[in-house]
Each structure stands twice: as structure tokens, then as C-alpha cells.
Design an enzyme around this catalytic site. Structure first.
Site, PDB file in Angstrom:
ATOM      1  N   LYS A   1      -7.520  -1.189 -20.101  1.00  0.00           N
ATOM      2  CA  LYS A   1      -7.803  -1.184 -21.533  1.00  0.00           C
ATOM      3  C   LYS A   1      -6.559  -1.616 -22.316  1.00  0.00           C
ATOM      4  O   LYS A   1      -6.099  -2.720 -22.132  1.00  0.00           O
ATOM      5  CB  LYS A   1      -8.331   0.192 -21.936  1.00  0.00           C
ATOM      6  CG  LYS A   1      -9.378   0.777 -20.962  1.00  0.00           C
ATOM      7  CD  LYS A   1     -10.671  -0.026 -20.903  1.00  0.00           C
ATOM      8  CE  LYS A   1     -11.581   0.358 -19.740  1.00  0.00           C
ATOM      9  NZ  LYS A   1     -11.894   1.769 -19.629  1.00  0.00           N
TER      10      LYS A   1
ATOM     11  N   ASP B   1      -6.367  12.190 -19.869  1.00  0.00           N
ATOM     12  CA  ASP B   1      -6.655  10.762 -19.854  1.00  0.00           C
ATOM     13  C   ASP B   1      -6.236  10.257 -21.232  1.00  0.00           C
ATOM     14  O   ASP B   1      -6.874  10.548 -22.240  1.00  0.00           O
ATOM     15  CB  ASP B   1      -8.148  10.535 -19.585  1.00  0.00           C
ATOM     16  CG  ASP B   1      -8.518   9.058 -19.493  1.00  0.00           C
ATOM     17  OD1 ASP B   1      -7.825   8.237 -20.132  1.00  0.00           O
ATOM     18  OD2 ASP B   1      -9.497   8.736 -18.801  1.00  0.00           O
TER      19      ASP B   1
ATOM     20  N   ARG C   1       0.822  -1.225   0.000  1.00  0.00           N
ATOM     21  CA  ARG C   1       0.000   0.000   0.000  1.00  0.00           C
ATOM     22  C   ARG C   1       0.847   1.263   0.000  1.00  0.00           C
ATOM     23  O   ARG C   1       0.320   2.366  -0.190  1.00  0.00           O
ATOM     24  CB  ARG C   1      -0.993  -0.005   1.170  1.00  0.00           C
ATOM     25  CG  ARG C   1      -1.984   1.160   1.086  1.00  0.00           C
ATOM     26  CD  ARG C   1      -3.077   1.105   2.141  1.00  0.00           C
ATOM     27  NE  ARG C   1      -2.601   0.789   3.454  1.00  0.00           N
ATOM     28  CZ  ARG C   1      -1.971   1.650   4.258  1.00  0.00           C
ATOM     29  NH1 ARG C   1      -1.752   2.881   3.876  1.00  0.00           N
ATOM     30  NH2 ARG C   1      -1.581   1.265   5.451  1.00  0.00           N
TER      31      ARG C   1
ATOM     32  N   TYR D   1     -15.080  10.387 -19.948  1.00  0.00           N
ATOM     33  CA  TYR D   1     -15.455   9.017 -19.579  1.00  0.00           C
ATOM     34  C   TYR D   1     -16.556   9.096 -18.504  1.00  0.00           C
ATOM     35  O   TYR D   1     -16.479   9.930 -17.598  1.00  0.00           O
ATOM     36  CB  TYR D   1     -14.216   8.287 -19.049  1.00  0.00           C
ATOM     37  CG  TYR D   1     -14.540   6.945 -18.465  1.00  0.00           C
ATOM     38  CD1 TYR D   1     -14.871   5.872 -19.287  1.00  0.00           C
ATOM     39  CD2 TYR D   1     -14.524   6.740 -17.090  1.00  0.00           C
ATOM     40  CE1 TYR D   1     -15.188   4.636 -18.752  1.00  0.00           C
ATOM     41  CE2 TYR D   1     -14.842   5.506 -16.548  1.00  0.00           C
ATOM     42  CZ  TYR D   1     -15.175   4.465 -17.383  1.00  0.00           C
ATOM     43  OH  TYR D   1     -15.491   3.239 -16.839  1.00  0.00           O
TER      44      TYR D   1
HETATM   45  C1  LIG Z   1     -12.384   2.614 -18.610  1.00  0.00           C
HETATM   46  C2  LIG Z   1     -11.938   4.018 -18.583  1.00  0.00           C
HETATM   47  C3  LIG Z   1     -11.670   4.673 -17.371  1.00  0.00           C
HETATM   48  C4  LIG Z   1     -11.874   4.005 -16.024  1.00  0.00           C
HETATM   49  O1  LIG Z   1     -10.981   2.958 -15.847  1.00  0.00           O
HETATM   50  P1  LIG Z   1     -11.279   1.691 -14.875  1.00  0.00           P
HETATM   51  O2  LIG Z   1     -10.032   0.882 -15.054  1.00  0.00           O
HETATM   52  O3  LIG Z   1     -12.525   1.043 -15.382  1.00  0.00           O
HETATM   53  O4  LIG Z   1     -11.447   2.231 -13.507  1.00  0.00           O
HETATM   54  C5  LIG Z   1     -11.214   5.967 -17.440  1.00  0.00           C
HETATM   55  N1  LIG Z   1     -11.052   6.616 -18.607  1.00  0.00           N
HETATM   56  C6  LIG Z   1     -11.312   6.024 -19.789  1.00  0.00           C
HETATM   57  C7  LIG Z   1     -11.121   6.799 -21.048  1.00  0.00           C
HETATM   58  C8  LIG Z   1     -11.760   4.705 -19.826  1.00  0.00           C
HETATM   59  O5  LIG Z   1     -12.030   4.133 -21.011  1.00  0.00           O
END
Ligand SMILES: *Cc1c(COP(=O)(O)O)cnc(C)c1O
Length: 382
Positions: free
Chosen positions: A200, A175, A51, A105
Site C-alpha cells: 500500500k 497493523d 530466504r 483487514y
Molecule cells: C492489504 C492489507 C493487508 C494485506 O497485505 P497484502 O500485501 O495484500 O498481503 C493487511 N492489512 C491491511 C490493513 C491491508 O490494507
């Protein structure tokens, strides 16, 4: 790895950067360090604990992602939302103000609208660099964008956003989940911090939930203090799986880019399709911006059916491409944003943001393109 990292190219960094070289065995892969208790006192006088974001498998990911995104340091989290929430909460205080891109998102949008105001943090949404500039206030402390964004793949001018932040001493955050560091390095355009849902493309196999922040050493140092308290770390096994996924990121992205480009051109020429949104197409609204700042246009696209009522026929007829949420894995997926990510908007609001009921989002996988085209062709012709 004994060659200095700055001299190495992305595909090589994916494989080698950060690997824990085990002196006991000389193994090619980082061992998984499962301990949650580490000797203390120790020569470095460091309290090692998962952690605290400092066990060896977490450090492997930190070094690999920092090298790939051309930042100084990184922090790996248990989800993309853990990374985003921790960064926002670490940086913003009651009385502060933050600017967000309008198409965010869904989870980030909810976090920003439900949680930040509750903590006394003011928020506003903007679409263009001009709107961002006009919305800046003396108490604005953060600018947050996504490029390309979901589901119409709009792209923002990263150099313009970075300049705006720099001028006013405001932290700029992107992001970069859709682009990945293979296609776009926002830090090179002056953006301060990059966040990822590593769930992703970074992991790429639809089997790990993870997130990350890449930035300067000083931003990551400050973020770590907060992150240790909120506790959103990823454990050693998750880190190892993510490391394994990252080794093929460059290889996978080449095929994602190629397959999405091919599908975009195929769909654009199909009589049942009214419009395709892909930044690699010359007629995309942000093609020029994307071409300036991206090395590849990514694996995500969306298209509008001429007859919105045919959406269910299409989803029902696809045999290979799976109707599913999420994105960025080796398998091709489709979803209908008006029913998923944007279902909470009223039909009028959806109309305003350009999300019609016939809009279909595609995450192009790495299958053989002939099979993907054939599947869409038989499904659209049905
Ligand atoms: C899926 C996604 C998130 C969130 O991510 P998690 O791993 O599901 O918490 C944030 N931004 C984008 C662009 C995403 O596609």
C-alpha cells in the site's frame, strides 16, 4: 549516510536510511544484488541467502523501516499477509489465546478465524480497551489492533492498549498500514510490534506486493528463525522497487493527507452524502484519539450516500477515480465494502458493524485536488 539516524527527521530517513553505499562506484542508489549464492566460508561466517532475510537489498529495507517506525530492527516479507501470518505463527503456540480488534483487514480476519483455531490457538474479538481488558485470560499472549481501521477509520487508543499489554506481559501488535510511519509511530506509544502491508503506502505505486514487521531486536531475532522456515521473503528486485517507493513516502503522505482532508470536507457538505468517516473531521467518533496519536490523518476515508441505490451511478460516472480494490497508491481509488471486503457478512451482520450498502471507501491519491473534487462533483450530481 554518516549522520546518526536518531537525529534525522522522517523525510530525510525515507531517502537516506539504510542505503547501501557502493564503495566500488560511489553510486547514489543501492545496487541490486541478484545472487542467491554467496561465498562461504566468509570472514563474518554468515550464511547469506535470500530466504534467510539477509541479502543486502533486504537489509536496506530493514534499516529504513526500523528508522522510520523508531524500532530497533525490521523484517521485509513478500506480502503483508506473509508478515502477519509469520508473526502470529512465530509467537503463538497451541493452548495460547490471542485478542484481536473486531474490525480487521479481511485477510487477517480469515487467517485468525480459519487457521489459528485449527492450530489449537484460542481467539476473541474486542472493540474497546475495556473489552480487551475484560477478555484477557492467563493464557493470552497477544493483542492485535488496526488504527485507523477499514472501512470506517475507527481509531484505538494506542497508549491504553500498550499499557494493557505491558501490565500483563502480552505482546501488542498493530497493523499500521493505513497510517504509515509518517502519520503515526505506534512504538513510541509503547506498542511492541508494527506490521505493514508495504503493498500500500510504503511502496505507493500499486506495483509491488510486500509486507514488513518492525519491532525490538529480540522480537525480530525470534521472528527471523520462523520466517526462514516459512519462506515468505521478498527478493532483491522487489526490495529495490520498495526502496525506490519509500524514498518519496513522506512527500506522498503530505499530499495524501491534504487531499483526503479536502475531499472529506467537500463530501461532508454535499447534499447526496449522508455521512463522512475521516478521523481528521471534528465529528468523527475517534477524532480526539486520532488527534492525540497521529501527525496527519491519512489518505483513507469513506462516505455514505443518502440513497444506497445510487452507488452504481456514482461508480459508473467517475472518470478519473478508478473503482478498484487495494489502496495507498498515487492514483485515487474507490470501492464498495459491502460488495468487496465485507461481502461474506450477512446484511444483518453488516448493519451491526455499520457497513451499509451505500458506503463508499476512498483511497485519495496525490492528483491535483481540483481535479479530484471536480470528478466527485460531476459523478454525485449525475
Ligand atoms: C492489504 C492489507 C493487508 C494485506 O497485505 P497484502 O500485501 O495484500 O498481503 C493487511 N492489512 C491491511 C490493513 C491491508 O490494507
Amino acid at each position: 549516510m554518516t549522520v546518526p539516524e536518531p537525529q534525522l527527521r522522517p523525510a530525510t530517513l525515507c531517502i537516506h536510511a539504510g542505503t547501501y553505499l557502493d564503495p566500488a562506484t560511489g553510486g547514489a542508489c543501492s545496487p541490486i544484488f541478484t545472487s542467491t549464492a554467496f561465498a562461504y566460508p566468509n570472514p563474518a561466517n554468515e550464511n547469506v541467502y535470500p530466504r534467510y532475510f539477509n541479502v543486502p537489498n533486504q537489509r536496506v529495507i530493514h534499516r529504513k523501516l526500523a528508522a522510520l517506525e523508531r524500532g530497533e530492527d525490521a523484517l521485509v516479507f513478500g506480502s503483508g499477509m506473509a508478515a502477519i501470518a509469520t508473526l502470529l505463527l512465530a509467537h503463538l503456540r497451541p493452548g495460547d489465546h490471542a485478542l484481536f480488534q473486531a474490525d480487521l483487514y479481511g485477510g487477517t480476519h480469515q487467517l485468525v478465524t480459519a487457521e489459528l483455531p485449527r492450530l489449537g490457538i484460542g481467539v476473541a474479538f474486542c472493540r474497546t480497551p475495556e473489552e480487551f481488558a475484560a477478555a484477557l485470560r492467563p493464557e493470552t499472549r497477544l493483542i492485535y489492533v488496526e488504527s485507523p481501521s477499514n472501512p470506517r477509520m475507527r481509531c484505538v487508543d494506542l497508549a491504553a492498549m500498550a499499557a494493557l499489554g505491558r501490565e500483563r506481559g502480552v505482546l501488542t501488535v498493530i497493523d499500521n498500514t493505513f497510517a504509515t510511519p509518517i502519520n503515526q509511530n505506534p512504538i513510541e506509544f509503547g506498542i511492541d510490534a508494527v506490521v505493514h502491508s508495504a503493498t500500500k503506502y510504503l511502496n505507493g505505486h500499486s506495483d509491488v506486493n510486500a509486507g514488513a514487521v518492525v519491532s525490538s531486536a529480540s522480537v525480530i531475532r525470534g521472528l527471523t528463525e520462523t520466517a526462514m522456515l516459512y519462506g515468505g521473503m521478498l527478493d532483491a528486485h522487489g526490495c529495490y522497487q520498495l526502496e525506490r517507493g519509500l524514498k518519496t513516502l513522506a512527500l506522498r503522505m503530505d499530499r495524501h493527507n491534504e487531499n483526503a482532508g479536502h475531499l472529506a470536507r467537500f463530501l461532508a457538505a454535499h447534499p447526496a452524502v449522508a455521512r463522512v468517516h475521516y478521523p481528521g473531521l471534528a465529528d468523527h467518533r475517534d477524532h480526539a484519539v486520532a488527534a492525540r496519536q497521529m501527525r496527519g490523518f491519512g489518505g483513507m476515508l469513506s462516505f455514505e450516500l443518502r440513497e444506497a441505490g445510487r452507488v452504481d451511478v456514482l461508480l459508473g460516472r467517475l472518470r478519473l477515480v478508478l473503482p478498484a480494490l487495494s489502496l495507498g497508491g498515487v492514483e485515487s481509488l474507490v470501492c464498495v465494502p459491502s460488495r468487496t471486503s465485507h461481502r461474506k457478512l450477512s446484511p444483518a451482520e453488516r448493519e451491526r458493524v455499520g457497513i451499509s450498502d451505500g458506503l463508499v471507501r476512498v483511497s485519495a491519491g496525490v492528483e491535483d485536488i481540483e481535479d479530484l473534487v471536480a470528478d466527485f462533483e460531476q459523478a454525485l450530481d449525475g
